[in-house]
Design an enzyme around this catalytic site. Structure first.
Site, PDB file in Angstrom:
ATOM      1  N   LYS A 117     -10.848  82.852  57.967  1.00  0.00           N
ATOM      2  CA  LYS A 117      -9.676  83.085  58.824  1.00  0.00           C
ATOM      3  C   LYS A 117      -8.954  84.411  58.527  1.00  0.00           C
ATOM      4  O   LYS A 117      -8.407  85.028  59.431  1.00  0.00           O
ATOM      5  CB  LYS A 117      -8.678  81.932  58.695  1.00  0.00           C
ATOM      6  CG  LYS A 117      -9.117  80.676  59.428  1.00  0.00           C
ATOM      7  CD  LYS A 117      -8.042  79.606  59.312  1.00  0.00           C
ATOM      8  CE  LYS A 117      -8.339  78.440  60.215  1.00  0.00           C
ATOM      9  NZ  LYS A 117      -7.249  77.457  60.255  1.00  0.00           N
TER      10      LYS A 117
ATOM     11  N   ASP B  21      -3.025  77.644  65.627  1.00  0.00           N
ATOM     12  CA  ASP B  21      -2.656  76.487  64.778  1.00  0.00           C
ATOM     13  C   ASP B  21      -1.161  76.177  64.885  1.00  0.00           C
ATOM     14  O   ASP B  21      -0.767  75.021  65.059  1.00  0.00           O
ATOM     15  CB  ASP B  21      -3.006  76.759  63.311  1.00  0.00           C
ATOM     16  CG  ASP B  21      -4.487  76.557  63.029  1.00  0.00           C
ATOM     17  OD1 ASP B  21      -5.142  75.792  63.765  1.00  0.00           O
ATOM     18  OD2 ASP B  21      -4.988  77.162  62.060  1.00  0.00           O
TER      19      ASP B  21
HETATM   20  P1  NAP Z   1      -4.781  75.723  51.775  1.00  0.00           P
HETATM   21  O1  NAP Z   1      -4.515  77.067  52.343  1.00  0.00           O
HETATM   22  O2  NAP Z   1      -5.862  75.557  50.768  1.00  0.00           O
HETATM   23  O3  NAP Z   1      -3.387  75.201  51.121  1.00  0.00           O
HETATM   24  C1  NAP Z   1      -3.344  73.976  50.424  1.00  0.00           C
HETATM   25  C2  NAP Z   1      -1.877  73.622  50.114  1.00  0.00           C
HETATM   26  O4  NAP Z   1      -1.846  72.359  49.449  1.00  0.00           O
HETATM   27  C3  NAP Z   1      -1.205  74.627  49.191  1.00  0.00           C
HETATM   28  O5  NAP Z   1       0.163  74.661  49.468  1.00  0.00           O
HETATM   29  C4  NAP Z   1      -1.448  73.976  47.815  1.00  0.00           C
HETATM   30  O6  NAP Z   1      -0.527  74.388  46.833  1.00  0.00           O
HETATM   31  C5  NAP Z   1      -1.214  72.529  48.159  1.00  0.00           C
HETATM   32  N1  NAP Z   1      -1.852  71.613  47.207  1.00  0.00           N
HETATM   33  C6  NAP Z   1      -3.171  71.271  47.161  1.00  0.00           C
HETATM   34  N2  NAP Z   1      -3.379  70.381  46.163  1.00  0.00           N
HETATM   35  C7  NAP Z   1      -2.145  70.175  45.566  1.00  0.00           C
HETATM   36  C8  NAP Z   1      -1.701  69.370  44.490  1.00  0.00           C
HETATM   37  N3  NAP Z   1      -2.541  68.589  43.804  1.00  0.00           N
HETATM   38  N4  NAP Z   1      -0.387  69.387  44.168  1.00  0.00           N
HETATM   39  C9  NAP Z   1       0.486  70.160  44.870  1.00  0.00           C
HETATM   40  N5  NAP Z   1       0.130  70.958  45.890  1.00  0.00           N
HETATM   41  C10 NAP Z   1      -1.175  70.964  46.242  1.00  0.00           C
HETATM   42  O7  NAP Z   1      -5.105  74.657  52.914  1.00  0.00           O
HETATM   43  P2  NAP Z   1      -4.552  74.641  54.416  1.00  0.00           P
HETATM   44  O8  NAP Z   1      -5.527  75.292  55.306  1.00  0.00           O
HETATM   45  O9  NAP Z   1      -3.147  75.097  54.399  1.00  0.00           O
HETATM   46  O10 NAP Z   1      -4.646  73.066  54.735  1.00  0.00           O
HETATM   47  C11 NAP Z   1      -3.707  72.164  54.172  1.00  0.00           C
HETATM   48  C12 NAP Z   1      -3.870  70.798  54.834  1.00  0.00           C
HETATM   49  O11 NAP Z   1      -3.583  70.904  56.234  1.00  0.00           O
HETATM   50  C13 NAP Z   1      -5.285  70.220  54.737  1.00  0.00           C
HETATM   51  O12 NAP Z   1      -5.188  68.836  54.526  1.00  0.00           O
HETATM   52  C14 NAP Z   1      -5.885  70.492  56.105  1.00  0.00           C
HETATM   53  O13 NAP Z   1      -6.842  69.532  56.483  1.00  0.00           O
HETATM   54  C15 NAP Z   1      -4.639  70.356  56.979  1.00  0.00           C
HETATM   55  N6  NAP Z   1      -4.776  71.121  58.227  1.00  0.00           N
HETATM   56  C16 NAP Z   1      -4.654  70.452  59.385  1.00  0.00           C
HETATM   57  C17 NAP Z   1      -4.774  71.119  60.585  1.00  0.00           C
HETATM   58  C18 NAP Z   1      -4.627  70.345  61.866  1.00  0.00           C
HETATM   59  O14 NAP Z   1      -5.037  70.848  62.917  1.00  0.00           O
HETATM   60  N7  NAP Z   1      -4.025  69.177  61.819  1.00  0.00           N
HETATM   61  C19 NAP Z   1      -5.006  72.502  60.605  1.00  0.00           C
HETATM   62  C20 NAP Z   1      -5.121  73.174  59.380  1.00  0.00           C
HETATM   63  C21 NAP Z   1      -5.011  72.460  58.185  1.00  0.00           C
HETATM   64  P3  NAP Z   1      -0.845  75.681  45.930  1.00  0.00           P
HETATM   65  O15 NAP Z   1      -0.477  76.887  46.773  1.00  0.00           O
HETATM   66  O16 NAP Z   1       0.025  75.514  44.758  1.00  0.00           O
HETATM   67  O17 NAP Z   1      -2.315  75.630  45.605  1.00  0.00           O
END
Ligand code: NAP
Length: 290
Positions: free
Chosen positions: A74, A110
């Site tokens: 992305k 998004d």
């Molecule tokens: P990402 O860029 O990898 O970010 C992950 C986030 O989760 C970061 O803020 C990370 O914190 C936090 N995190 C992960 N494990 C953690 C833990 N054990 N304790 C505390 N914080 C934790 O991923 P993303 O693309 O933003 O996606 C995040 C979620 O949104 C996923 O579940 C994904 O499936 C969902 N999503 C949904 C859609 C939709 O269309 N509904 C679209 C995109 C994403 P740190 O920065 O500290 O690592």
């Protein structure tokens, strides 16, 4: 896909990601093409990070209408594009590329998909609303920028890695919305959450298969009259959402965001109104036949 016909006039779309095998997007977009009887097809295309530039060249060479872009491309895809839409530039990530006469423009649907889902499902309008976002990853960036573009009053960001939240707070501040950073442990978090009109859970905590996990939010912060969303869509009701629902808050799962980011991509590629109900049915079939 029973009436699928491919010929020399079929228009090609797809998804660049690594991996792509589990994506719901091919089912959703191909259902939409069929519903409108368009001679278009959407293919999942697994692109290794080191071959992303070649894949973008292929997009041009095959005169594809466009592609979705997912993890891990992305951000990395941006240097290969001719133009960036304002929202995608502010987010710093692209999930849709449109090919118009060989010129490639990057968009991010998004965030707009998220706010469209809230409007469709609950009538929520972000204008002058107080927001708390848990997490500061890619999805949080898209949501925070869009809520800012739509006039949110204040955005509080909570993240394990504090500099990531600070960078996002700076982005929303630059765009004119006050942004504040809190840690999970800070006592002010309870007050910020209970006072928020909208709470968005954007971490990956609670996502399948780790469905028993919940972000470490303080007790008693949810209330009736509040909108609480989880961007996780598998499962549709996370532990976090079920706690919010139990306290009387209105809840929205991540499935609507997934649907409407696709609806907006479809409309960018085709210039037509998307057949939302057909796309929704295809998505529900993918998620488990419900
Ligand atoms: P990402 O860029 O990898 O970010 C992950 C986030 O989760 C970061 O803020 C990370 O914190 C936090 N995190 C992960 N494990 C953690 C833990 N054990 N304790 C505390 N914080 C934790 O991923 P993303 O693309 O933003 O996606 C995040 C979620 O949104 C996923 O579940 C994904 O499936 C969902 N999503 C949904 C859609 C939709 O269309 N509904 C679209 C995109 C994403 P740190 O920065 O500290 O690592």
């Amino acid at each position: 896909m029973s009436n699928l016909q491919i010929d020399g006039k079929t228009t090609l779309c797809g998804l660049f990601g690594y991996p792509v095998a589990h994506s719901f997007s091919p089912a959703m977009h191909n259902a939409a093409f069929q519903a409108l009887e368009l001679n278009w097809i959407y293919l999942p295309l697994e692109v290794k990070p080191e071959q992303l530039g070649q894949a973008v060249d292929g997009l041009r060479a095959f005169n594809m209408a466009g592609v979705n872009v997912t993890v891990p491309h992305k951000e990395a895809v941006i240097p290969y594009l001719d133009k960036l839409d304002q929202g995608a530039a502010a987010i710093g990530a692209v999930n849709v590329i449109v090919n118009y006469e060989g010129k490639l423009t990057g968009y991010n649907t998004d965030g707009a998909g998220f706010t469209r889902a809230l409007k469709e499902e609950t009538g929520f309008n972000p204008l002058h609303k107080k927001v708390v976002i848990l997490g500061a990853g890619g999805a949080a960036r898209a949501v925070a920028v869009q809520l800012t573009l739509e006039g949110a009053k204040e955005i509080v960001l909570v993240n394990r890695t504090v500099p990531r939240a600070q960078a996002l707070a700076q982005t929303v501040e630059r765009m004119g919305t006050p942004g504040r950073v809190l840690t999970w442990q800070e006592p002010q978090l309870a007050e910020a959450m209970s006072g928020a009109d909208l709470v968005v859970q954007s971490t990956s905590i609670g996502m399948h298969p780790a469905v028993d996990y919940c972000p470490p939010v303080p007790q008693g912060v949810f209330r009736p009259g509040q909108l609480v969303c989880d961007l996780v869509y598998n499962p549709m009701e996370t532990k976090f959402l079920s706690a919010a629902a139990k306290a009387g808050a209105t809840t929205v799962s991540g499935l609507g965001m997934l649907l409407y980011q696709g609806v907006l991509a479809f409309e960018l590629w085709t210039g037509l109104d998307a057949p939302v109900e057909e796309m929704k049915k295809a998505l529900y079939r993918q998620i488990g036949g419900k």
